[in-house]
Design a protein around this motif. Structure first.
Motif, PDB file in Angstrom:
ATOM      1  N   ALA A 166      -9.991 -17.964  28.044  1.00 50.59           N
ATOM      2  CA  ALA A 166     -10.382 -19.084  28.916  1.00 50.59           C
ATOM      3  C   ALA A 166      -9.445 -19.174  30.115  1.00 50.59           C
ATOM      4  CB  ALA A 166     -10.376 -20.386  28.121  1.00 50.59           C
ATOM      5  N   GLN A 170      -9.772 -18.305  34.583  1.00 47.26           N
ATOM      6  CA  GLN A 170      -9.340 -19.205  35.655  1.00 47.26           C
ATOM      7  C   GLN A 170      -8.233 -18.590  36.510  1.00 47.26           C
ATOM      8  OE1 GLN A 170     -11.048 -22.213  36.043  1.00 47.26           O
ATOM      9  NE2 GLN A 170     -12.273 -21.159  34.472  1.00 47.26           N
ATOM     10  N   MET A 207     -18.514 -19.541  23.011  1.00 48.08           N
ATOM     11  CA  MET A 207     -17.877 -20.559  23.837  1.00 48.08           C
ATOM     12  C   MET A 207     -17.629 -20.065  25.261  1.00 48.08           C
ATOM     13  SD  MET A 207     -14.303 -22.615  23.062  1.00 48.08           S
ATOM     14  CE  MET A 207     -14.946 -23.210  21.497  1.00 48.08           C
ATOM     15  N   LEU A 208     -17.396 -18.733  25.388  1.00 48.91           N
ATOM     16  CA  LEU A 208     -17.051 -18.144  26.688  1.00 48.91           C
ATOM     17  C   LEU A 208     -18.044 -17.026  27.012  1.00 48.91           C
ATOM     18  CD1 LEU A 208     -13.190 -17.850  26.104  1.00 48.91           C
ATOM     19  CD2 LEU A 208     -14.403 -19.707  27.260  1.00 48.91           C
ATOM     20  N   GLN A 259     -10.718 -33.428  23.630  1.00 50.02           N
ATOM     21  CA  GLN A 259     -10.084 -33.393  24.941  1.00 50.02           C
ATOM     22  C   GLN A 259      -8.939 -32.388  24.960  1.00 50.02           C
ATOM     23  OE1 GLN A 259     -11.258 -35.277  27.649  1.00 50.02           O
ATOM     24  NE2 GLN A 259     -12.910 -35.582  26.129  1.00 50.02           N
ATOM     25  N   THR A 260      -8.760 -31.726  26.109  1.00 47.67           N
ATOM     26  CA  THR A 260      -7.657 -30.792  26.280  1.00 47.67           C
ATOM     27  C   THR A 260      -6.516 -31.496  26.994  1.00 47.67           C
ATOM     28  OG1 THR A 260      -9.117 -28.863  26.358  1.00 47.67           O
ATOM     29  CG2 THR A 260      -6.937 -28.613  27.339  1.00 47.67           C
ATOM     30  N   SER A 313     -12.910 -29.048  23.550  1.00 51.70           N
ATOM     31  CA  SER A 313     -14.183 -28.342  23.660  1.00 51.70           C
ATOM     32  C   SER A 313     -14.286 -27.485  24.917  1.00 51.70           C
ATOM     33  CB  SER A 313     -15.332 -29.352  23.632  1.00 51.70           C
ATOM     34  OG  SER A 313     -15.173 -30.315  24.671  1.00 51.70           O
ATOM     35  N   SER A 314     -13.407 -27.731  25.913  1.00 51.54           N
ATOM     36  CA  SER A 314     -13.421 -26.940  27.141  1.00 51.54           C
ATOM     37  C   SER A 314     -12.027 -26.362  27.377  1.00 51.54           C
ATOM     38  CB  SER A 314     -13.843 -27.807  28.337  1.00 51.54           C
ATOM     39  OG  SER A 314     -13.845 -27.060  29.542  1.00 51.54           O
ATOM     40  N   ASP A 317     -10.053 -26.040  30.732  1.00 53.63           N
ATOM     41  CA  ASP A 317      -9.392 -27.187  31.348  1.00 53.63           C
ATOM     42  C   ASP A 317      -7.874 -27.083  31.266  1.00 53.63           C
ATOM     43  OD1 ASP A 317     -11.883 -28.201  31.845  1.00 53.63           O
ATOM     44  OD2 ASP A 317     -11.843 -29.704  30.242  1.00 53.63           O
TER      45      ASP A 317
END
Length: 328
Positions: A166, A170, A207-208, A259-260, A313-314, A317
């Motif tokens: 992930a 980015q 997820m990715l 939450q991240t 979940s993300s 982030d």
């Protein structure tokens, strides 16, 4: 051992190890992990590993019993601490004698068996240790606009690979999703990544989805696919193995609310978390190599900021949070 021994050398950031065996088939696991570090020209190794194929296994060496039990996937193992030499014994299959002060390890393999992963990693650990380096169970990624890197540690199954992929999406550069090599130099504590394949779980793939061009249709029994760094290089930045300064140490945890978030972690807690996953205590206490690894971890924790990274979940982030914290 009959016939001429074949020898191959690998350069582990200045620590050259030489592996000698009658047949190349006896060291495939080494080459799978270290193949890109192979040295083609003649060079004198700083640490030598001799592999002998023989049914004569020294299974009862003198010394103090440091470990006696089952090793995941590899079966029953004993470790004997004889002071200047450490022995590993897999009864009826193979043994290893590591003489760190002499820069030498001898592996004896029964003709019907292959070198165990546990034995391979401990011998490789010893080779690195003799050159002042230590293997850590962490992921490592470079920051998007910097040569510095962040180390992410957590027990297996917590999500290091998912988080690493992930972050790579980015703009972070991947050094390793699982094994980093730490070394103290005059420039401070530096680290580089072991250039081995990345295991992508089917849940990570779901997820990715950007990973799909690198994946096939077949998954192993654990629901994973091993993907080469060459294939991943088509979609993310893969870093070379040069040592880089560490900018931060992150302890990975799963978010309970989706939450991240990134929060400061006390250095003592970071030390305990990293040591728990990387330093093994036996029946005789810490072996000298483990003591040196502990000292290396302590130096790292003193030198860099430490955080807890809760991934929700993300996981992408986390990228902005890490960049903001390191820049501060």
């Amino acid at each position: 051992m009959t016939g001429a021994a074949a020898t191959v050398c690998y350069d582990l950031n200045g620590q050259v190890i030489g592996i000698s065996a009658e047949r190349a088939e006896l060291w495939p696991s080494f080459d799978l992990m270290l193949g890109t570090l192979r040295v083609n020209e003649a060079v004198e190794p700083g640490f030598r590993i001799d592999i002998l194929e023989t049914s004569a296994l020294p299974e009862n060496p003198e010394g103090k019993l440091a470990f006696d039990g089952e090793v995941p996937l590899d079966g029953h193992c004993r470790i004997i601490d004889a002071g200047d030499v450490v022995h590993l014994v897999f009864p009826g299959l193979q043994t290893a004698s590591i003489r760190a002060d002499e820069g030498l390890a001898e592996i004896r393999v029964h003709p019907d068996s292959k070198v165990k992963w546990t034995l391979l990693m401990m011998v490789l650990d010893a080779a690195l240790d003799s050159g002042g380096q230590h293997m850590l169970h962490t992921a490592g990624l470079t920051l998007p606009d910097s040569g510095a890197l962040v180390l992410i540690h957590a027990p297996s199954g917590t999500g290091k690979s998912t988080t690493s992929m992930a972050l790579a999406s980015q703009g972070f550069g991947l050094c390793s999703d699982d094994v980093m090599i730490l070394g103290a130099t005059s420039e401070g504590t530096l680290a580089w990544g072991m250039p081995r394949k990345v295991k992508i779980h089917r849940n990570t793939a779901a997820m990715l989805p950007f990973l799909s061009p690198c994946l096939g249709d077949r998954w192993d029994a654990e629901g994973e696919q091993a993907v080469s760094l060459e294939r991943l290089a088509d979609i993310i930045r893969i870093e070379d193995v040069r040592p880089r300064p560490v900018a931060a140490l992150l302890h990975l945890a799963r978010s309970t609310d989706g939450q991240t978030r990134l929060t400061p972690l006390a250095r003592t807690d970071a030390m305990v978390a990293l040591a728990t996953d990387n330093v093994r205590t036996g029946l005789t206490g810490l072996l000298p190599m483990q003591k040196r690894r502990m000292a290396s971890i302590a130096a790292l924790v003193r030198a860099v900021p430490t955080f807890t990274l809760e991934v929700g979940s993300s996981p992408a982030d986390a990228a902005g949070l890490i960049r903001g914290a390191v820049e501060e």
